[in-house]
Write an enzyme that holds these catalytic residues in place. Structure first.
Site, PDB file in Angstrom:
ATOM      1  N   ASP A 117       0.825  -1.214   0.000  1.00 52.24           N
ATOM      2  CA  ASP A 117       0.000   0.000   0.000  1.00 52.24           C
ATOM      3  C   ASP A 117       0.857   1.262   0.000  1.00 52.24           C
ATOM      4  OD1 ASP A 117      -1.774  -2.016   0.439  1.00 52.24           O
ATOM      5  OD2 ASP A 117      -2.667  -1.191   2.256  1.00 52.24           O
ATOM      6  N   HIS A 255      -7.384  -0.152  -3.932  1.00 54.33           N
ATOM      7  CA  HIS A 255      -6.269  -1.001  -4.350  1.00 54.33           C
ATOM      8  C   HIS A 255      -6.690  -1.906  -5.510  1.00 54.33           C
ATOM      9  CE1 HIS A 255      -5.066  -0.334   0.073  1.00 54.33           C
ATOM     10  NE2 HIS A 255      -4.687   0.683  -0.682  1.00 54.33           N
ATOM     11  N   ASP A 257      -5.278  -4.506  -6.771  1.00 51.32           N
ATOM     12  CA  ASP A 257      -4.731  -5.859  -6.865  1.00 51.32           C
ATOM     13  C   ASP A 257      -5.667  -6.994  -6.472  1.00 51.32           C
ATOM     14  OD1 ASP A 257      -4.580  -5.105  -4.228  1.00 51.32           O
ATOM     15  OD2 ASP A 257      -2.427  -5.457  -3.994  1.00 51.32           O
ATOM     16  N   CYS A 363      -0.767  -7.841  -1.430  1.00 49.40           N
ATOM     17  CA  CYS A 363      -0.735  -6.709  -0.493  1.00 49.40           C
ATOM     18  C   CYS A 363       0.410  -6.859   0.508  1.00 49.40           C
ATOM     19  CB  CYS A 363      -2.021  -6.640   0.318  1.00 49.40           C
ATOM     20  SG  CYS A 363      -3.503  -6.919  -0.622  1.00 49.40           S
TER      21      CYS A 363
HETATM   22  N1  ARG Z   1      -9.814  -3.726  -1.320  1.00 43.10           N
HETATM   23  C1  ARG Z   1      -9.563  -5.005  -1.941  1.00 43.10           C
HETATM   24  C2  ARG Z   1     -10.723  -5.914  -1.758  1.00 43.10           C
HETATM   25  O1  ARG Z   1     -11.244  -5.995  -0.676  1.00 43.10           O
HETATM   26  C3  ARG Z   1      -8.405  -5.692  -1.343  1.00 43.10           C
HETATM   27  C4  ARG Z   1      -7.149  -5.223  -1.890  1.00 43.10           C
HETATM   28  C5  ARG Z   1      -6.208  -5.029  -0.808  1.00 43.10           C
HETATM   29  N2  ARG Z   1      -4.987  -4.706  -1.405  1.00 43.10           N
HETATM   30  C6  ARG Z   1      -3.965  -4.175  -0.741  1.00 43.10           C
HETATM   31  N3  ARG Z   1      -2.883  -3.883  -1.405  1.00 43.10           N
HETATM   32  N4  ARG Z   1      -4.060  -3.904   0.543  1.00 43.10           N
HETATM   33  O2  ARG Z   1     -11.123  -6.585  -2.679  1.00 43.10           O
END
Ligand code: ARG
Length: 385
Positions: A117, A255, A257, A363
């Protein structure tokens, strides 16, 4: 004399990573210990009454959750090391500290499980993101000992920090969450596409995990933690890249990813529930990329681990060791089978206990060194791309 110039038998470190798939040589892996349920701040709402953290309260995440997560993180480290990857870990840090700037005072910090992050590695550069939550403003500090060590041992490394944001009240839309929760899904998506969310465009704001690296092309998701000025800053900063702003049909974008994940040149994994805009899809197709719809996750929103603020789509939050080898959460059977059929060598590891600390395998890691150089995987232009 101590000069900071390291003698010849010092460890060779080479910060170099242009994409998400070239052979991995060195990686940072986060830690769960010390992670806080964040104290209230304008950017986020935490409300876990059944866990002893009703709205407004804050404190250390319970030990049993920390221990379970750290065990899985340590296990990941062992697996990576066995594969010949050098692993670095952030040092202990007191995230329970109250922090402040001239503009505000925040009762707690967050943690260092998801280094992804905070740090973007683009080529030979490590870039510290602005971050967009007050509890995460100082988070770069826990990675500084590692970064300084890289800097001392790598003659070519570029080290940058994006302008520190003020994060005063003007950086946040007032009463955003209250109003947002009352909107229909369609209304929410209009706001997502326009990036009219919690952040104003008072100043550049972004999290590093909204950047996805495809060689010369960087895709930056506008989200709850990345605003349009943040994108503009990234675009102007990486002059040798093509930097694209993208959004997806995701009501809570944060994010990129677990939404749009490159697997190897010509193949990207895409979350079917969070569709990309047609122009982005066309750009990929025009450059002969295959867009693979990720298989169903093993979890539902109801069966997520306690205190997790992530979605079941951590199923596609993968770490590539090279173009053929991918680390995937071990209970994500359908995702594993899909990748297997596509010809990948899947390394299953248990990792769901890490979710309450901010994410999955991608992450939790930052690739510091991969083989390879910058390449252009998108020779053909399309629309705004
Ligand atoms: N917000 C994303 C989800 O819940 C998770 C991604 C988290 N990525 C990170 N680099 N902390 O699908």
């Amino acid at each position: 004399m101590k000069t900071g110039i390291i003698d010849s038998d010092a460890e060779k470190i080479k910060v170099n990573s242009w994409n998400e798939w070239d052979p991995l040589r060195r990686v940072m892996v986060g830690r769960a210990k010390g992670t806080m349920v964040q104290a209230p701040e304008p950017a986020i709402i935490r409300d876990w009454p059944n866990e002893g953290f009703p709205k407004g309260s804050y404190g250390l995440v319970p030990d049993e959750l920390v221990d379970a997560a750290d065990e899985q993180l340590d296990n990941l480290v062992k697996i990576l090391e066995k594969k010949g990857v050098k692993v670095d870990r952030p040092s202990d840090f007191d995230f329970a500290q109250e922090v402040s700037t001239p503009d505000w005072n925040q009762k707690s910090m967050f943690g260092c499980m998801p280094p992804r992050d905070v740090l973007a590695v683009v080529g030979n550069e490590i870039l510290e993101a602005t971050m967009s939550q007050r509890s995460r403003w100082h988070e770069y500090l826990c990675y500084r000992p590692l970064i300084i060590n890289y800097f001392k041992n790598d003659s070519k490394m570029k080290w940058e920090a994006a302008p520190k944001p003020r994060l005063s009240d003007e950086s946040f839309n007032k009463n955003f969450w209250e109003k947002y929760e009352k909107l229909s899904n369609e209304e929410k998506l209009i706001k997502v596409r326009e990036n009219d969310l919690i952040l104003t465009d008072e100043e550049p704001l972004f999290d590093a995990a909204d950047i996805s690296r495809f060689g010369k092309d960087l895709f930056v998701q506008l989200s709850l933690v990345t605003n349009k000025l943040g994108y503009k800053w990234i675009k102007n900063h990486f002059k040798d890249h093509r930097v694209h702003a993208v959004t997806f049909d995701n009501y809570y974008p944060q994010h990129i990813d677990a939404t749009f994940v490159p697997l190897k040149p010509g193949m990207v994994l895409h979350c079917g529930e969070r569709t990309a805009d047609p122009e982005l899809i066309r750009y990929f197709e025009k450059n002969d990329w295959q867009i693979i719809k990720a298989e169903k996750p093993s979890k539902t929103y109801k069966t997520l681990p306690r205190m997790s603020f992530c979605s079941p789509w951590l199923s596609m939050n993968l770490l590539s060791i090279d173009q053929n080898t991918i680390v995937v959460e071990e209970s994500e059977k359908m995702q594993i089978e899909q990748l297997d059929k596509l010809g990948f060598n899947v390394v299953p590891v248990p990792f769901w206990d890490v979710a309450p600390f901010g994410g999955g395998l991608h992450c939790a890691t930052v690739d510091i060194e991969r083989e390879g150089e910058m390449e252009d995987y998108f020779p053909n232009r399309h629309g705004r791309f």
